[in-house]
Design a protein around this motif. Sequence first.
Motif, PDB file in Angstrom:
ATOM      1  N   LEU A   1      27.259 -18.870  -8.480  1.00  0.00           N
ATOM      2  CA  LEU A   1      26.115 -18.290  -9.029  1.00  0.00           C
ATOM      3  C   LEU A   1      25.820 -17.067  -8.348  1.00  0.00           C
ATOM      4  CD1 LEU A   1      23.905 -21.415  -9.733  1.00  0.00           C
ATOM      5  CD2 LEU A   1      24.831 -19.749 -11.407  1.00  0.00           C
ATOM      6  N   LEU A   2      26.288 -16.458  -7.271  1.00  0.00           N
ATOM      7  CA  LEU A   2      26.254 -15.311  -6.619  1.00  0.00           C
ATOM      8  C   LEU A   2      26.203 -14.173  -7.293  1.00  0.00           C
ATOM      9  CD1 LEU A   2      27.953 -16.345  -3.167  1.00  0.00           C
ATOM     10  CD2 LEU A   2      25.286 -15.942  -3.381  1.00  0.00           C
ATOM     11  N   TYR A   3      26.919 -14.315  -8.722  1.00  0.00           N
ATOM     12  CA  TYR A   3      26.788 -13.175  -9.445  1.00  0.00           C
ATOM     13  C   TYR A   3      25.573 -12.419  -9.846  1.00  0.00           C
ATOM     14  CZ  TYR A   3      26.129 -15.716 -13.663  1.00  0.00           C
ATOM     15  OH  TYR A   3      25.592 -16.658 -14.772  1.00  0.00           O
ATOM     16  N   TRP A   4      24.602 -13.404  -9.521  1.00  0.00           N
ATOM     17  CA  TRP A   4      23.260 -13.007 -10.053  1.00  0.00           C
ATOM     18  C   TRP A   4      22.500 -11.884  -9.145  1.00  0.00           C
ATOM     19  CZ3 TRP A   4      21.020 -13.923 -14.476  1.00  0.00           C
ATOM     20  CH2 TRP A   4      21.418 -14.715 -15.509  1.00  0.00           C
ATOM     21  N   ALA A   5      23.200 -11.824  -7.910  1.00  0.00           N
ATOM     22  CA  ALA A   5      22.783 -10.707  -7.113  1.00  0.00           C
ATOM     23  C   ALA A   5      23.479  -9.522  -7.491  1.00  0.00           C
ATOM     24  CB  ALA A   5      23.313 -11.339  -5.716  1.00  0.00           C
ATOM     25  N   ARG A   6      24.340  -9.253  -8.291  1.00  0.00           N
ATOM     26  CA  ARG A   6      24.670  -7.876  -8.899  1.00  0.00           C
ATOM     27  C   ARG A   6      24.163  -7.506  -9.963  1.00  0.00           C
ATOM     28  NH1 ARG A   6      29.457 -11.222  -8.086  1.00  0.00           N
ATOM     29  NH2 ARG A   6      29.986 -10.954 -10.103  1.00  0.00           N
TER      30      ARG A   6
END
Length: 133
Positions: A71-76
């Motif tokens: 879910l870290l893709y939400w930071a980009r």
Amino acid sequence: MASGPMSVDSSTKEPPAEPGANQDEPKYGGYTRFELELEFVQSLGNPQYLNHLATRKFLTDPRFVAYLKYLLYWARPPYLKYLTYPGPTLKHLQLLQEERFRENIISPELVHQLIAEGMKAGVEWHQETETKP
């Protein structure tokens, strides 16, 4: 675990397409994977929900931890722009990457501390916006 929008199988997938990018995207209960993951990642901004996940032992499951990493893709960009409250959401998502935080969020004291910090940040932000011309 079943394959679906919030299954751990998602950790090996690419992030979902932005809304309107793929009209043929499958729906899960009437919602796209993008919509489900957006709703879930935004719920991570709530310290009480993090505590709930800890009490249910989700935060000790390696498959769930892998999902949180995915879910870290939400930071980009371009996903970042869809978050309603990116500050607490991304802060908590980043903290959840740390094993110690996942262990400690079960503590009511930590939950209350995060709530107090969030309220303070909100008040300070509001005061800053009032003083700008």
